[in-house]
Design a protein around this motif. Structure first.
Motif, short mmCIF file in Angstrom:
data_model
loop_
_atom_site.label_atom_id
_atom_site.label_comp_id
_atom_site.label_asym_id
_atom_site.label_seq_id
_atom_site.Cartn_x
_atom_site.Cartn_y
_atom_site.Cartn_z
N THR A 66 0.79 -1.23 0.00
CA THR A 66 0.00 0.00 0.00
C THR A 66 0.83 1.28 0.00
O THR A 66 0.27 2.37 -0.18
CB THR A 66 -0.94 0.02 1.22
N THR A 67 2.14 1.20 0.19
CA THR A 67 2.97 2.41 0.24
C THR A 67 3.07 3.04 -1.15
O THR A 67 3.26 2.35 -2.14
CB THR A 67 4.37 2.07 0.77
N PHE A 68 2.98 4.37 -1.21
CA PHE A 68 3.06 5.09 -2.47
C PHE A 68 4.49 5.50 -2.80
O PHE A 68 4.83 5.68 -3.95
CB PHE A 68 2.18 6.34 -2.41
N ALA A 69 5.34 5.68 -1.81
CA ALA A 69 6.71 6.15 -2.03
C ALA A 69 7.60 5.01 -2.52
O ALA A 69 7.29 3.83 -2.34
CB ALA A 69 7.27 6.75 -0.75
N TRP A 70 8.73 5.41 -3.13
CA TRP A 70 9.73 4.43 -3.55
C TRP A 70 11.11 5.00 -3.24
O TRP A 70 11.68 5.75 -4.01
CB TRP A 70 9.61 4.12 -5.05
N ASP A 71 11.62 4.67 -2.05
CA ASP A 71 12.91 5.18 -1.60
C ASP A 71 13.64 4.09 -0.81
O ASP A 71 13.84 4.21 0.40
CB ASP A 71 12.73 6.43 -0.75
N PHE A 79 9.25 1.53 0.51
CA PHE A 79 8.87 1.38 -0.89
C PHE A 79 7.62 0.52 -0.96
O PHE A 79 7.36 -0.30 -0.06
CB PHE A 79 10.00 0.73 -1.70
N GLY A 80 6.84 0.73 -1.98
CA GLY A 80 5.61 -0.04 -2.15
C GLY A 80 5.18 -0.06 -3.60
O GLY A 80 5.67 0.70 -4.44
N ILE A 81 4.22 -0.91 -3.91
CA ILE A 81 3.82 -1.15 -5.29
C ILE A 81 2.46 -0.57 -5.63
O ILE A 81 1.92 -0.85 -6.69
CB ILE A 81 3.80 -2.66 -5.58
#
Length: 322
Positions: A66-71, A79-81
């Motif tokens: 559910t995470t929107f960020a990608w770091d 990070f999430g998809i």
């Protein structure tokens, strides 16, 4: 001469099975080994992706689904998809909605309407389009399609902007809808070529019988050709969907990456699994690469589910028609 009832009614001896020949046994072993090898390769890929994905997810401080960020390369990796799954699925579905009806129409025109001197060159051009490399489509999309879509976007905003899905603020047209159009153009020759070959295999006796009974050309296609080719069209669509889900270079060339989900499909942002892997892999560290592999595992599973569902639909259709 033996004329007993038993000898008169006894069946002839069965011929020796062809598989007992040395050549047939070798071919059977090679065929069976090829199938087993394919399963082993698929299992090896799945194990590799799962192990590397587990390493990444165990280090993730957010929620992978559910995470929107990608770091993943920061001191507190997260990070999430969510954005990648949205962009991949939505762009592929829109591309299929655009490409499949047009492809079926072209296939029917080439196979049943066009004169032979026109059908052959047209079929050749369609097959040639399927061989164009992805990067060429990407360059064409970035240099030609993107600049010329602003007028279409403005028209959609004028008439359908009230829905929120087609609202347009006038920025660059590097959006999910743009790559959906590009993907539709890319998968169009694949779906068209396979559908055309399936329609050409429709029983000619049924078509001629329908025409003899007074049916029009469209009635023949609707009652004979389309039911016969339905499973083939589904298979062709799944081939096109597989390319749309995994397309990399064309999407990476056109789409402006951004880990945000916009309500409007015409606004920049979003991303896909393949595009994010291609654009982020080089500068990623060890954890970053594992995170990208984790997203690749999701794409791998999504592709398997799509193909499995297509197989079920085709098998049920065959049972129904049988």
């Amino acid at each position: 001469m033996d004329i007993s009832p038993t000898s008169a009614t006894s069946p002839p001896p069965r011929p020796t099975r062809a598989a007992t020949r040395a050549g047939d046994r070798i071919f059977l072993a090679l065929s069976r080994g090829s199938g087993v090898l394919l399963l082993v390769i698929m299992a090896a890929i799945a194990v590799f992706l799962t192990v590397r994905a587990a390493n990444a997810i165990s280090e993730d401080e957010g929620n992978f689904l559910t995470t929107f960020a990608w770091d993943p390369n920061s001191a507190h990796p997260t990070f999430g998809i969510a954005v990648l799954a949205f962009g991949t699925v939505v762009s592929s579905v829109i591309a299929m909605a655009i490409a499949v009806p047009i492809a079926v129409g072209i296939a029917l025109f080439v196979s049943h309407y066009a004169p032979r001197r026109l059908a052959s060159p047209l079929a050749f051009v369609i097959d040639l389009l399927a061989a164009v490399p992805s990067i060429v489509y990407g360059l064409w999309g970035a240099l030609f399609l993107v600049p010329h879509l602003s007028g279409v976007y403005s028209w959609l905003d004028d008439y359908f902007g009230w829905t929120g899905v087609f609202s347009y603020s006038g920025g660059p047209s590097r959006s999910i809808f743009t790559i959906s159009i590009l993907l539709a153009i890319m998968i169009l020759p694949i779906v068209t070529s396979v559908s055309r070959e399936v329609f050409l295999q429709a029983p000619k006796t049924q078509e001629e019988a329908a025409l003899a009974l007074g049916a029009t050309r469209w009635e023949v296609i609707r009652m004979s050709v389309l039911p016969f080719g339905r499973s083939g069209v589904i298979s062709a669509s799944m081939l096109g969907l597989g390319r749309a889900l995994g397309e990399t270079m064309a999407v990476a060339t056109v789409l402006s990456p951004g880990f945000v989900i916009n309500a409007s499909l015409l606004e920049p942002g979003g991303g896909t699994f393949a595009q994010n892997i291609a654009s982020s892999f080089k500068e990623s560290g060890e954890l970053g690469k594992d995170a990208l592999i984790a997203s690749g595992l999701v794409l791998f599973a999504l592709t398997l589910l799509v193909n499995g569902a297509a197989r079920m639909i085709i098998s049920r259709r065959k049972e129904y028609t049988a």
